[in-house]
Scaffold this active site. Structure first.
Site, PDB file in Angstrom:
ATOM      1  N   HIS A   1       0.629  -3.277  11.559  1.00  0.00           N
ATOM      2  CA  HIS A   1       1.871  -3.974  11.926  1.00  0.00           C
ATOM      3  C   HIS A   1       2.296  -3.660  13.361  1.00  0.00           C
ATOM      4  O   HIS A   1       3.461  -3.410  13.638  1.00  0.00           O
ATOM      5  CB  HIS A   1       3.004  -3.646  10.930  1.00  0.00           C
ATOM      6  CG  HIS A   1       2.714  -4.156   9.554  1.00  0.00           C
ATOM      7  ND1 HIS A   1       2.681  -5.494   9.243  1.00  0.00           N
ATOM      8  CD2 HIS A   1       2.400  -3.512   8.401  1.00  0.00           C
ATOM      9  CE1 HIS A   1       2.371  -5.643   7.973  1.00  0.00           C
ATOM     10  NE2 HIS A   1       2.179  -4.468   7.436  1.00  0.00           N
TER      11      HIS A   1
ATOM     12  N   GLN B   1       0.834  -1.201   0.000  1.00  0.00           N
ATOM     13  CA  GLN B   1       0.000   0.000   0.000  1.00  0.00           C
ATOM     14  C   GLN B   1       0.873   1.256   0.000  1.00  0.00           C
ATOM     15  O   GLN B   1       1.866   1.328   0.715  1.00  0.00           O
ATOM     16  CB  GLN B   1      -0.876  -0.027   1.260  1.00  0.00           C
ATOM     17  CG  GLN B   1      -2.099   0.822   1.170  1.00  0.00           C
ATOM     18  CD  GLN B   1      -3.143   0.439   2.220  1.00  0.00           C
ATOM     19  OE1 GLN B   1      -3.113  -0.656   2.743  1.00  0.00           O
ATOM     20  NE2 GLN B   1      -4.044   1.337   2.517  1.00  0.00           N
TER      21      GLN B   1
ATOM     22  N   GLN C   1       1.755 -11.729  10.385  1.00  0.00           N
ATOM     23  CA  GLN C   1       2.144 -10.530   9.622  1.00  0.00           C
ATOM     24  C   GLN C   1       1.384  -9.277  10.034  1.00  0.00           C
ATOM     25  O   GLN C   1       1.942  -8.188  10.048  1.00  0.00           O
ATOM     26  CB  GLN C   1       1.965 -10.784   8.116  1.00  0.00           C
ATOM     27  CG  GLN C   1       2.744  -9.807   7.265  1.00  0.00           C
ATOM     28  CD  GLN C   1       1.937  -9.272   6.103  1.00  0.00           C
ATOM     29  OE1 GLN C   1       0.814  -8.810   6.263  1.00  0.00           O
ATOM     30  NE2 GLN C   1       2.514  -9.323   4.919  1.00  0.00           N
TER      31      GLN C   1
ATOM     32  N   ARG D   1      -8.612  -8.853   4.654  1.00  0.00           N
ATOM     33  CA  ARG D   1      -7.550  -8.039   5.271  1.00  0.00           C
ATOM     34  C   ARG D   1      -7.846  -6.559   5.091  1.00  0.00           C
ATOM     35  O   ARG D   1      -7.742  -5.762   6.033  1.00  0.00           O
ATOM     36  CB  ARG D   1      -6.213  -8.402   4.620  1.00  0.00           C
ATOM     37  CG  ARG D   1      -4.985  -7.713   5.207  1.00  0.00           C
ATOM     38  CD  ARG D   1      -3.763  -8.138   4.373  1.00  0.00           C
ATOM     39  NE  ARG D   1      -2.486  -7.814   4.987  1.00  0.00           N
ATOM     40  CZ  ARG D   1      -1.794  -6.709   4.773  1.00  0.00           C
ATOM     41  NH1 ARG D   1      -2.311  -5.760   3.983  1.00  0.00           N
ATOM     42  NH2 ARG D   1      -0.619  -6.508   5.342  1.00  0.00           N
TER      43      ARG D   1
ATOM     44  N   SER E   1       4.595  -5.948   3.047  1.00  0.00           N
ATOM     45  CA  SER E   1       3.263  -5.872   3.667  1.00  0.00           C
ATOM     46  C   SER E   1       2.221  -6.519   2.756  1.00  0.00           C
ATOM     47  O   SER E   1       2.289  -7.720   2.488  1.00  0.00           O
ATOM     48  CB  SER E   1       2.924  -4.414   4.009  1.00  0.00           C
ATOM     49  OG  SER E   1       1.764  -4.342   4.817  1.00  0.00           O
ATOM     50  N   LEU E   2       1.274  -5.746   2.214  1.00  0.00           N
ATOM     51  CA  LEU E   2       0.274  -6.304   1.298  1.00  0.00           C
ATOM     52  C   LEU E   2       0.943  -7.040   0.131  1.00  0.00           C
ATOM     53  O   LEU E   2       0.432  -8.051  -0.361  1.00  0.00           O
ATOM     54  CB  LEU E   2      -0.615  -5.170   0.780  1.00  0.00           C
ATOM     55  CG  LEU E   2      -1.758  -5.435  -0.203  1.00  0.00           C
ATOM     56  CD1 LEU E   2      -1.349  -5.443  -1.649  1.00  0.00           C
ATOM     57  CD2 LEU E   2      -2.556  -6.690   0.141  1.00  0.00           C
TER      58      LEU E   2
END
Length: 292
Positions: free
Chosen positions: A188, A10, A237, A113, A88-89
């Site tokens: 996170h 993102q 994660q 998510r 991340s994503l």
């Protein structure tokens, strides 16, 4: 020469991304599959003039779909990676590219998510650039409710936590630049615990296969192919740190000579350029950029 495919997360999205894929038969099929799962059109959101794309709810599925299509088209041209990683994503794009799950399974995960992260509230994230790492680590250790969320490079990190805790770090750590991020929650970080627990109920229902190539995960930047290990890493994660700085170091240890960033923007190649001098860097954000 070993090649790693890396997938951005993102923040890399751009209005109009994927518009060059609309006439590609394989891409059209993927867009149709995505619309059936999401209930809305990825190309329409990507072209939206009122920038719906910047909303987490839309950003994450759109990035996953575009990155997966680009990875498919690269494989169609006979290209294969020796390792994969995503930020991340982007880890979902990496896992799809490594054959860990089907396109639809990955999209169902990303949809859930994005919904949970869109609903998250009450947290703050801030990017810090140019700092003394020892001072930063000491301050985080002394300050409750704040963590290092993205360890991107020696000189660039993101912290995440309660607004008070994040602001305390910003006040007490000398930086060249500190910028609060426009996100709804403390991603996170342990503050995502409830969302992660809900997400993991869906994650448990998805079949994971052993990866075809080693995957370096955000929470554990060591190469892994075992399905159970990869799933366990993904479970952690949402509340764990993105350890991109260590992923960069691992690429050096693995003698990766080329990295291809699959998706819009040049965030990850930018980080790798500084962390891995001499590495050949390629960006594939569009059909025209896919190496022949």
């Amino acid at each position: 020469m070993k090649t790693a495919w890396v997938f951005p997360g993102q923040g890399s999205q751009t209005i109009g991304m994927g518009s060059d894929l609309l006439d590609v038969e394989a891409a059209k099929a993927r867009f149709a599959q995505a619309e059936a799962i999401l209930g809305w059109s990825v190309p329409e959101i990507c072209q939206s003039a009122e920038d719906k794309l910047s909303k987490t709810l839309y950003t994450q599925p759109c990035l996953y779909v575009i990155e997966a299509i680009l990875a498919d088209l690269m494989r169609d041209r006979g290209l294969t990676p020796d390792a994969v990683a995503g930020h991340s994503l982007g880890e979902y794009g990496a896992l799809y590219a490594a054959g860990v799950f089907e396109f639809e399974s990955g999209l169902r995960l990303v949809k859930k998510r994005s919904e949970l992260m869109e609903q998250a509230s009450g947290g703050l994230m801030a990017a810090l650039i140019g700092f003394d790492r020892t001072q930063l680590e000491e301050q985080i250790a002394q300050t409750p409710n704040v963590v290092l969320a993205n360890d991107n490079s020696d000189s660039q990190v993101v912290i995440s936590g309660t607004p008070e805790a994040v602001e305390a770090i910003m006040a007490n750590v000398k930086t060249k630049k500190a910028v609060k991020l426009n996100v709804s929650g403390a991603f996170h970080s342990p503050q995502m615990g409830d969302a992660a627990a809900e997400f993991n109920q869906i994650l448990e229902t998805i079949d994971f296969r052993d990866a075809q190539v080693p995957v370096l995960s955000n929470v554990d930047p060591t190469p892994a192919t075992d399905a159970a290990a990869i799933k366990d890493r993904l479970i952690r994660q949402m509340t764990g740190s993105v350890r991109w700085r260590e992923i960069s170091s691992a690429f050096t240890e693995m003698e990766v000579g080329q990295a291809i960033e699959v998706g819009p923007g040049k965030v990850l190649t930018g980080l790798l350029k500084r962390a891995c001098p001499g590495m050949e860097l390629v960006n594939v954000g569009s059909l025209a950029e896919i190496p022949s």
